[in-house]
Structure formats: structure tokens, C-alpha cells
Design an enzyme around this catalytic site. Structure first.
Site, mmCIF file in Angstrom:
data_model
loop_
_atom_site.group_PDB
_atom_site.id
_atom_site.type_symbol
_atom_site.label_atom_id
_atom_site.label_comp_id
_atom_site.label_asym_id
_atom_site.label_seq_id
_atom_site.Cartn_x
_atom_site.Cartn_y
_atom_site.Cartn_z
ATOM 1 C CD GLU A 1 -1.385 -2.392 1.967
ATOM 2 O OE1 GLU A 1 -0.167 -2.623 1.951
ATOM 3 O OE2 GLU A 1 -2.218 -3.132 2.522
ATOM 4 C CB CYS B 1 -0.025 -3.136 8.641
ATOM 5 S SG CYS B 1 0.857 -1.692 8.014
HETATM 6 N N1 THU Z 1 2.297 -6.530 3.941
HETATM 7 C C1 THU Z 1 1.862 -5.655 2.982
HETATM 8 O O1 THU Z 1 2.607 -5.315 2.053
HETATM 9 N N2 THU Z 1 0.600 -5.172 3.086
HETATM 10 C C2 THU Z 1 -0.323 -5.589 3.997
HETATM 11 O O2 THU Z 1 -1.473 -5.137 3.949
HETATM 12 C C3 THU Z 1 0.062 -6.563 5.033
HETATM 13 C C4 THU Z 1 1.499 -6.937 5.075
HETATM 14 C C5 THU Z 1 3.644 -7.104 3.786
HETATM 15 C C6 THU Z 1 4.715 -6.585 4.692
HETATM 16 C C7 THU Z 1 5.716 -7.730 4.674
HETATM 17 O O3 THU Z 1 6.555 -7.582 3.533
HETATM 18 C C8 THU Z 1 4.861 -8.956 4.478
HETATM 19 O O4 THU Z 1 3.598 -8.503 4.012
HETATM 20 C C9 THU Z 1 4.662 -9.777 5.744
HETATM 21 O O5 THU Z 1 4.232 -8.967 6.798
#
Ligand code: THU
Length: 130
Positions: free
Chosen positions: A52, A83
Site C-alpha cells: 500500500e 496494517c
Molecule cells: N504486507 C503488505 O505489504 N501489506 C499488507 O497489507 C500486510 C502486510 C507485507 C509486509 C511484509 O513484507 C509482508 O507482508 C509480511 O508482513
């Protein structure tokens, strides 16, 4: 192309040697243009960035600061919600009623909004006395 398809495609470019968890995000700017982002991890784990955040950075770099639609996709048992930090980042550029589509690569979908993802958000109005 649909926003979800854009998110699905950019997800393939995720740089995830540590989590192996690829996430794709696409946002539609107020102009109608689609901006894409994927997660980019780092050996110094806290330096990784979410999908995001990448999409938002692409939008701002292109000169837009309002978004009207969001889609996020991952290969997860249920649709992955942004997150906490990304909820605040999305809220910076979106009205509360902006639709957010959370999807799995299997086809499960949850429809929510930026406001529902971050109720009681901190915004510029809280700094009105400064
Ligand atoms: N992550 C995202 O890119 N977006 C989300 O909405 C949730 C988590 C990524 C961060 C990290 O690279 C991986 O997912 C595991 O947490």
C-alpha cells in the site's frame, strides 16, 4: 484494467526474500489513473515497505494527492487487511467512504472502506489549535 487485476499483476513483482509473502496493492487516483505497489523487504527487517505504501508513493510522485478506490491482494487464507500504519497512510489521501477491496488469490473478497478500517482516525482537525 480493473483495480484488482492491477493489484494482482504487480503482486508478482513483490521483493519478499524474508517473508515469502507477496502483496499487491492498487489505488485509483482522483484523475482515474491507477497506481501500483508491491511490498519491498529488506535484510534490516523494519526497513521493509508494504504494498500500500508503494502505491501511495507512486501516486504522490505522479502529482496526485487524492484517491478514490483501493484494492489489495495476497495469497492468504482470508483477505489480508492493511496494517495499522497503512490504514493511516491511506486515510491521509482518502475520504472515509472510499471503498477498499481486500482479496485473496483464490477469489475470496471483503469489501470495506477507509473509514471502517480506521475509525477515530487522527487527522489535521486535531491540530486546529497549533
Ligand atoms: N504486507 C503488505 O505489504 N501489506 C499488507 O497489507 C500486510 C502486510 C507485507 C509486509 C511484509 O513484507 C509482508 O507482508 C509480511 O508482513
Amino acid at each position: 484494467m480493473s483495480l484488482l487485476q492491477a493489484a494482482r499483476e504487480v503482486r508478482e513483482r513483490a521483493y519478499v526474500p524474508y517473508s515469502r509473502f507477496k502483496v499487491g496493492a492498487a489505488i485509483r487516483g482522483a484523475s482515474g489513473t491507477i497506481y501500483r505497489g508491491c511490498n519491498v523487504e529488506n535484510v534490516a527487517y523494519p526497513e521493509g515497505t508494504c504494498a500500500e505504501a508503494g502505491a501511495i508513493a507512486a501516486m504522490v510522485a505522479a502529482g496526485e494527492t487524492r484517491l478514490t478506490e483501493v484494492a489489495v491482494i495476497a495469497d492468504s487464507p482470508s483477505p489480508v487487511p492493511p496494517c495499522g500504519g497503512c490504514r493511516q497512510k491511506l486515510a491521509e489521501f482518502a475520504d472515509a467512504d472510499v471503498p477498499v477491496l481486500l482479496a485473496t488469490t483464490d477469489g475470496a473478497q471483503i469489501h470495506t472502506t477507509v473509514g471502517d478500517l480506521l475509525p477515530g482516525r487522527f487527522d489535521a482537525g486535531h491540530m486546529a489549535r497549533t
